[in-house]
Write a protein that holds these residues in place. Sequence first.
Motif, short mmCIF file in Angstrom:
data_model
loop_
_atom_site.label_atom_id
_atom_site.label_comp_id
_atom_site.label_asym_id
_atom_site.label_seq_id
_atom_site.Cartn_x
_atom_site.Cartn_y
_atom_site.Cartn_z
N THR A 100 0.08 1.20 -14.88
CA THR A 100 0.90 0.59 -13.84
C THR A 100 1.66 1.67 -13.07
OG1 THR A 100 2.66 0.27 -15.47
CG2 THR A 100 1.18 -1.58 -15.10
N HIS A 101 1.84 1.43 -11.79
CA HIS A 101 2.49 2.43 -10.92
C HIS A 101 3.38 1.71 -9.91
CE1 HIS A 101 -0.93 5.07 -12.17
NE2 HIS A 101 -1.63 3.96 -12.02
N ALA A 102 4.63 2.17 -9.78
CA ALA A 102 5.50 1.67 -8.72
C ALA A 102 5.31 2.56 -7.50
CB ALA A 102 6.96 1.69 -9.18
N ALA A 103 4.61 2.05 -6.50
CA ALA A 103 4.29 2.86 -5.31
C ALA A 103 3.87 1.94 -4.17
CB ALA A 103 3.13 3.82 -5.63
N ASP A 104 3.93 2.52 -2.97
CA ASP A 104 3.42 1.81 -1.79
C ASP A 104 1.90 2.02 -1.76
OD1 ASP A 104 2.66 0.90 0.68
OD2 ASP A 104 4.10 2.11 1.81
N VAL A 105 1.15 0.94 -1.92
CA VAL A 105 -0.31 1.11 -2.04
C VAL A 105 -0.95 1.50 -0.71
CG1 VAL A 105 -1.11 -1.28 -1.61
CG2 VAL A 105 -2.25 0.14 -3.35
N THR A 106 -0.21 1.33 0.39
CA THR A 106 -0.79 1.72 1.68
C THR A 106 -0.75 3.24 1.89
OG1 THR A 106 1.27 1.40 2.92
CG2 THR A 106 -0.20 -0.49 2.76
N SER A 107 -0.19 3.96 0.89
CA SER A 107 -0.34 5.42 0.92
C SER A 107 -0.81 5.94 -0.44
CB SER A 107 0.96 6.10 1.37
OG SER A 107 2.03 5.66 0.57
N TRP A 108 -1.43 5.08 -1.24
CA TRP A 108 -1.98 5.47 -2.56
C TRP A 108 -3.17 6.40 -2.33
CZ3 TRP A 108 -0.54 5.30 -7.45
CH2 TRP A 108 -1.49 5.37 -8.47
N GLN A 109 -3.14 7.59 -2.93
CA GLN A 109 -4.15 8.59 -2.59
C GLN A 109 -5.46 8.51 -3.39
OE1 GLN A 109 -3.98 10.74 -0.04
NE2 GLN A 109 -1.98 9.91 0.56
N PRO A 110 -5.43 8.23 -4.72
CA PRO A 110 -6.70 8.25 -5.45
C PRO A 110 -7.74 7.33 -4.81
CG PRO A 110 -4.86 8.11 -6.98
CD PRO A 110 -4.29 7.95 -5.60
N ASP A 111 -9.01 7.71 -4.95
CA ASP A 111 -10.07 6.88 -4.36
C ASP A 111 -11.29 6.91 -5.29
OD1 ASP A 111 -11.07 9.38 -4.00
OD2 ASP A 111 -10.95 9.37 -1.81
N GLY A 112 -12.42 6.45 -4.78
CA GLY A 112 -13.63 6.44 -5.58
C GLY A 112 -13.72 5.25 -6.54
N TYR A 113 -12.92 4.21 -6.32
CA TYR A 113 -12.92 3.05 -7.23
C TYR A 113 -14.20 2.22 -7.06
CZ TYR A 113 -7.96 3.96 -7.99
OH TYR A 113 -6.76 4.56 -8.33
N ASP A 114 -14.66 1.65 -8.19
CA ASP A 114 -15.79 0.71 -8.14
C ASP A 114 -15.36 -0.61 -7.52
OD1 ASP A 114 -17.74 2.33 -9.74
OD2 ASP A 114 -16.13 2.13 -11.24
N VAL A 115 -14.11 -1.00 -7.80
CA VAL A 115 -13.57 -2.28 -7.29
C VAL A 115 -12.15 -2.02 -6.77
CG1 VAL A 115 -12.85 -4.63 -7.89
CG2 VAL A 115 -14.85 -3.62 -9.01
N VAL A 116 -11.87 -2.53 -5.57
CA VAL A 116 -10.49 -2.57 -5.06
C VAL A 116 -10.19 -4.05 -4.82
CG1 VAL A 116 -8.93 -1.93 -3.19
CG2 VAL A 116 -10.66 -0.29 -3.98
#
Length: 270
Positions: A100-116
């Motif tokens: 879990t992460h408290a962050a603004d997801v519109t600037s979340w940097q990690p990528d390469g996910y199989d599912v968003v």
Amino acid sequence: MSEGADRSTVAGVLGAWDEAAEDFGRLAEHLWGPVGAGTVAVTRPTEGERVLDACCGTGASAEPAARAVGARGLVDAVDLSESMVAMAARSAAGLPQLRTHAADVTSWQPDGYDVVQCVLGAFFFPDMDAGTEWLVRRARPGGRVAVTIWERGALVPAGEALVGAVGAVRGQPMETPRASTRVQELGDRVALGSWLADRGLADVDVTTVPLVLPMDPHVLWLLVLGSGFRGMLTGLDDEQVGAVRAGYLERLADGAPVDATTLVALGRRP
Ligand SMILES: C[S@@+](CC[C@H](N)C(=O)[O-])C[C@H]1O[C@@H](n2cnc3c(N)ncnc32)[C@H](O)[C@@H]1O
């Protein structure tokens, strides 16, 4: 959050959700849980996959996704509200793959996910189109991206009853929240599907997940305290909130059950 704070900004959204977190958790069994499970039934994460759960709230869709991906997988569950994330973290105990992460997801940097997947959150972004395009780019090429919103008309009788009751107590009409306006624009299968295709996804398909809330005054009032509706109570004292509760429930008493159907739009990043 002070009365009149701008809820169209990230800070405004955050204040509203931090205030709602405890009641949001109490509403989960009636609303957020079934909606989250309905989305995960569409995104269908499989063992070992990496999932980004954007706007995770207390974990209603992140948790079933974490069970589906198993110990070899990963779910990054991101929400602006620290209170919501703390509750999601508690329900993640025993699921080390759920982070879990408290962050603004519109600037979340990690990528390469199989599912968003983003359940009932995108319409709170200050720019819903740009924010969703950012989420699309978090998926790997070929990855699945899902955005869940209310079907047009869902929760509307409750919203109208609340607007009427709050307006009567404040002595002035209430404005329709911006998030509701976007839902009314996009809340049918054709509109949502073509909007998501315009965000850069291929093979977009929209699934309807029906849900009706019990006509129980406790649940109907939790719907106000544990959702974005709560923002309409900002600045009212306890006596005024009591009057709003009475007026709201009275307006709903003779009506049809409150529909809470959602639409899940799923596409693939080319
Ligand atoms: C209606 S709740 C839905 C929560 C959860 N997905 C569920 O269905 O139970 C909307 C959530 O979106 C979160 N949110 C809104 N804007 C956000 C942003 N820019 N980044 C991360 N979370 C955001 C809020 O904090 C809130 O928890």
